[in-house]
Design an enzyme around this catalytic site. Structure first.
Site, PDB file in Angstrom:
ATOM      1  NE  ARG A  37      16.323  89.784  83.656  1.00 57.69           N
ATOM      2  CZ  ARG A  37      17.272  89.128  83.041  1.00 57.69           C
ATOM      3  NH1 ARG A  37      18.535  89.432  83.274  1.00 57.69           N
ATOM      4  NH2 ARG A  37      16.997  88.145  82.219  1.00 57.69           N
TER       5      ARG A  37
ATOM      6  CD  GLU B 218      18.995  94.676  86.084  1.00 56.81           C
ATOM      7  OE1 GLU B 218      19.971  94.744  86.864  1.00 56.81           O
ATOM      8  OE2 GLU B 218      18.926  93.897  85.133  1.00 56.81           O
TER       9      GLU B 218
ATOM     10  NE  ARG C 146      25.549  97.141  80.582  1.00 53.39           N
ATOM     11  CZ  ARG C 146      26.190  97.479  81.692  1.00 53.39           C
ATOM     12  NH1 ARG C 146      26.373  98.750  81.996  1.00 53.39           N
ATOM     13  NH2 ARG C 146      26.640  96.541  82.509  1.00 53.39           N
ATOM     14  CG  HIS C 147      20.906  97.254  83.492  1.00 52.77           C
ATOM     15  ND1 HIS C 147      22.205  97.671  83.594  1.00 52.77           N
ATOM     16  CD2 HIS C 147      20.941  95.902  83.391  1.00 52.77           C
ATOM     17  CE1 HIS C 147      23.010  96.610  83.569  1.00 52.77           C
ATOM     18  NE2 HIS C 147      22.264  95.524  83.437  1.00 52.77           N
TER      19      HIS C 147
ATOM     20  CB  SER D 125      23.235  85.537  78.143  1.00 57.19           C
ATOM     21  OG  SER D 125      24.073  86.550  78.615  1.00 57.19           O
TER      22      SER D 125
ATOM     23  NE  ARG E 299      21.613  95.945  77.892  1.00 61.00           N
ATOM     24  CZ  ARG E 299      22.082  95.091  78.783  1.00 61.00           C
ATOM     25  NH1 ARG E 299      22.851  94.080  78.398  1.00 61.00           N
ATOM     26  NH2 ARG E 299      21.800  95.255  80.064  1.00 61.00           N
TER      27      ARG E 299
END
Ligand code: ATP
Ligand code: MG
Length: 431
Positions: free
Chosen positions: A214, A216, A222-223, A357, A405
């Site tokens: 990703r 980000e 937390r990423h 998720s 996580r």
């Protein structure tokens, strides 16, 4: 093998036995007539004791020349000694230096000198020699084993889907482009579309533990730009509840396994793991917003939960819990809707973090095409994916659980980089 035991195998009960050990020089203490070396391996530390009268001259004289963190091999006799750490020591007959360490260490692996995270990550190899990271990565291994054990017991099979892909999973943001001969390609953000295609292929239950990429842009605690996701997809579900149940039981199983198998590591990290009780509590997105509002945090309906809202919910709920019925506009196109407003999507939250998720997926071709269009995407970009919905697609659902996580909640790490061997973030591509 150059050794026949680990330092942890050396116990007072083995008094008088000969052992061959190997590892790193943790510390050297030279008191003249008696010298001590602390020998460290992945199981811990044992003391080598060298009284001048009791060891060969050549061995005795080697000690002052040993540099910290050199790799050595030792042959000697185990001696029970109440005054030694752990009540046992080794009287070496022979010490051989296998690899000499430079005396200037960029980081002190004994952990006596504090270093900030950046310095530690720059010298990650030395940093990983410390007890805490060793404990974290031992736990990480127990976690992935526990996941495989649990899911395979339920009939899931492990798969590996491509990580170089032609189109975005959920729209174009957060994608890393790749030079792929004469075409555009990207690193996969998730195995989503492929695991769904495997439902069309008749696999019924699949899981994957693999990297997600990703782009980000921001550094958060937390990423990562490369993380490991635990993904499942499951056919013939009645509703999202079916996959939520797998998820909550899996998390409880992981915690149980780590408690059983990592007693020493948890102690090193000063952690006690609770017994997680299933089922976890479930609240709807709307209930979450109301709860947050009661605590002075206003989130507008249709917005994702900001960090501070996640943190606040982590204070309100001590146990893991689900947030269900997320609004359509903030969930990906493949999510099955419940009505015009909300979906079957859920998030698993714990300690102020989103751990996972998931959702029931839309398996009806026409609805799926409509949802792709509603999100401003082009169905043509999903040709191969959509094709698999035309020839018999069972109702299905799944989730993606962040491995790092999960480890953060187990080890109580403040920063996700602590539980990643060689983290990738915007600023860090080395080591
Ligand atoms: P967030 O909102 O926290 O950025 P997300 O909703 O974008 O996460 P999902 O697409 O739902 O993430 O991915 C499933 C899970 O994968 C997340 O719940 C999280 O545990 C993990 N995950 C996602 N992105 C990252 C990342 N950049 N670094 C580490 N873990 C991640
Ligand atoms: Mg999410």
């Amino acid at each position: 093998m150059l050794k026949d035991a680990y330092t942890a195998d050396v116990t007072p009960e083995r008094d008088g036995e000969e052992v061959r050990l190997a590892g790193w020089v943790h510390e050297v203490r030279d008191l003249g007539g008696i010298k001590f070396v602390l020998l460290r391996d992945r199981t811990g530390i044992v003391q080598l004791t060298l009284p001048r009268q009791k060891v060969p001259k050549e061995t005795f004289e080697k000690v002052p020349k040993l540099t910290k963190e050199s790799v050595i091999r030792v042959e000697g006799i185990v001696q029970a000694n109440k005054k030694a750490p752990r009540g046992v020591e080794i009287i070496p007959r022979r010490i051989e230096v296998l690899s000499k360490s430079n005396t200037h260490l960029p980081l002190d692996p004994t952990g006596k000198v504090d270093a900030d995270l950046d310095t530690r990550l720059d010298a990650r190899v030395l940093d990983l020699r410390r007890e805490e990271p060793q404990a974290i990565f031992k736990i990480r291994n127990v976690v992935t084993s526990a996941i495989r054990e649990f899911l395979e017991e339920l009939g899931f099979i492990e798969v590996h889907t491509p990580k170089i892909i032609a189109s975005a999973t959920e729209g174009g943001t957060e994608l890393f482009p790749v030079v792929y001969f004469e075409r555009d390609a990207y690193l996969a953000q998730s195995p989503q579309l492929y695991k769904q295609m495997l439902m069309a292929a008749g696999f019924e239950r699949v899981y994957e533990i693999g990297p997600i990429f990703r782009a980000e842009e921001h550094n958060t605690r937390r990423h990562l730009n490369e993380a490991i996701s635990v993904d499942i997809e499951m056919s013939f579900i009645e509703s999202e509840e079916d996959v939520m149940r797998v998820l909550e039981k899996l998390l409880a199983h992981i915690f149980r396994k780590v408690r059983e198998e990592c007693e020493r590591e948890l102690k090193v990290l000063n952690q006690e793991l609770p017994e997680l009780e299933v089922p976890f509590e479930r609240i709807t997105y709307e209930e979450a917003l109301n709860l947050l509002s009661d605590h002075g945090i206003e989130v507008e309906w249709g917005e994702d939960l900001p960090t501070e809202a996640e943190r606040k919910l982590g204070e309100i709920f001590e146990e893991p819990f689900f947030i269900t019925e997320w609004p359509k506009e903030i969930r990906p196109f493949y999510t099955m809707a419940k009505d015009d407003e909300v979906t079957t999507a859920f998030d698993l939250m714990y300690k102020g973090l989103e751990l996972a998720s998931g959702a029931q997926r839309e398996h009806r071709y026409d609805m799926l095409v409509r949802q792709i269009e509603e999100q401003g995407l082009n169905p043509a970009d999903f040709k191969y994916y959509l094709e698999s919905f035309k020839y018999g697609m069972p109702p299905h659902g799944g989730w993606g659980l962040g491995l790092e996580r999960t480890l953060m909640t187990i080890t109580d790490a403040e920063n996700i980089r602590e539980v990643t061997l060689f983290p990738r973030d915007r600023k860090r591509l080395h080591p």
